[in-house]
Design an enzyme around this catalytic site. Structure first.
Site, PDB file in Angstrom:
ATOM      1  N   GLY A  34       3.187 -24.787 -12.932  1.00  0.00           N
ATOM      2  CA  GLY A  34       4.100 -25.692 -13.153  1.00  0.00           C
ATOM      3  C   GLY A  34       4.110 -26.840 -12.354  1.00  0.00           C
ATOM      4  N   CYS A  35       4.991 -27.555 -11.909  1.00  0.00           N
ATOM      5  CA  CYS A  35       5.112 -28.742 -11.106  1.00  0.00           C
ATOM      6  C   CYS A  35       4.427 -28.374  -9.808  1.00  0.00           C
ATOM      7  CB  CYS A  35       6.331 -29.349 -10.988  1.00  0.00           C
ATOM      8  SG  CYS A  35       6.506 -30.348  -9.421  1.00  0.00           S
ATOM      9  N   PHE A  36       3.289 -29.083  -9.044  1.00  0.00           N
ATOM     10  CA  PHE A  36       2.461 -28.388  -8.180  1.00  0.00           C
ATOM     11  C   PHE A  36       3.308 -28.505  -6.807  1.00  0.00           C
ATOM     12  CE2 PHE A  36      -0.139 -32.674  -8.983  1.00  0.00           C
ATOM     13  CZ  PHE A  36       0.858 -33.449  -8.440  1.00  0.00           C
ATOM     14  N   PRO A  39       4.415 -24.956  -5.415  1.00  0.00           N
ATOM     15  CA  PRO A  39       3.374 -23.982  -4.991  1.00  0.00           C
ATOM     16  C   PRO A  39       2.628 -24.583  -3.773  1.00  0.00           C
ATOM     17  CG  PRO A  39       3.140 -24.436  -7.275  1.00  0.00           C
ATOM     18  CD  PRO A  39       4.232 -25.054  -6.913  1.00  0.00           C
TER      19      PRO A  39
END
Length: 222
Positions: A34-36, A39
């Site tokens: 998903g949006c980095f 993470p």
């Protein structure tokens, strides 16, 4: 296989970074979750992780950017000490922190393991099979070989830390272009996002040679 379009440096300005493993002694994992931003912070706080960076991979179009992504995916790249943390442990974090049973609405945010070698590919496929067997559900997350990684723009790197500008500005002044390579920046990016254990945070704080104002701002975010 070309694994990266990014050539990391090894910053030495702060003692913690000077003592970190050089890139030649680490291994690298690449995940789309998903949006980095999230993470990047989650892995950055993880013991055994040496450096993180975010970028674009998994597509075919050359030189992607955030506003011209083409068929690439937002990914986080994790450099880690294999003697301190295993690839399997990174996969545990990966599988439990995205939506593996949902097909992505946009390729930009898909779940994907981008394997750097055959061992990573086999390990990822085995853990995917175990997840399906344990849950009885079909995993939609892809597992592919990494072709090329493109570093994302500066303003995406260590995004959570950048939302604490007193700290980020000081570290960027110290490191310049090597900010993205800093173990300190990776850890603090994770800590201000709420990750990490109290003892891990305090151990790092005891070693940091940053200004009292910057350290106070980090503590305020916890």
């Amino acid at each position: 296989m070309t694994q990266s379009a990014y050539e990391p440096t090894h910053p030495t300005e702060l003692a913690v970074d000077a003592e970190s493993l050089p890139p030649s002694a680490t291994e690298t994992a690449t995940f789309g979750m998903g949006c980095f931003w999230g993470p990047d912070a989650r892995f950055g706080a993880m013991p055994g992780v040496v450096r993180t960076r975010v970028g674009y991979a998994g597509g075919t179009e050359p030189n992607p950017s955030y506003y011209s992504l083409g068929d690439h995916t937002e990914v986080v790249q994790v450099e880690y000490d294999p003697d301190a943390v295993s690839y399997e442990a990174l996969l545990d974090v990966f599988w439990t922190n995205h939506a593996p049973f949902s097909a992505p609405l946009k390729r930009q945010y898909r779940g994907v393991v981008l394997a750097h070698d055959d061992r990573q590919q086999e390990t990822a496929e085995q853990t995917r099979e175990e997840l399906e067997s344990r849950t009885g559900k079909t995993v939609e997350t892809a597992i592919e070989a990494l072709d090329q990684f493109y570093l994302a723009e500066d303003y995406h790197q260590k995004y959570e830390l950048r939302s604490t500008p007193v700290v980020a500005d000081e570290l960027e002044d110290t490191y310049g272009d090597a900010f993205v390579d800093s173990t300190v920046a990776a850890r603090l990016n994770g800590f201000v996002a709420g990750h990490g254990e109290d003892d891990e945070r305090e151990a790092l704080f005891a070693e940091l040679d940053i200004s009292p104002a910057a350290l106070s701002e980090v503590r305020r975010r916890l």
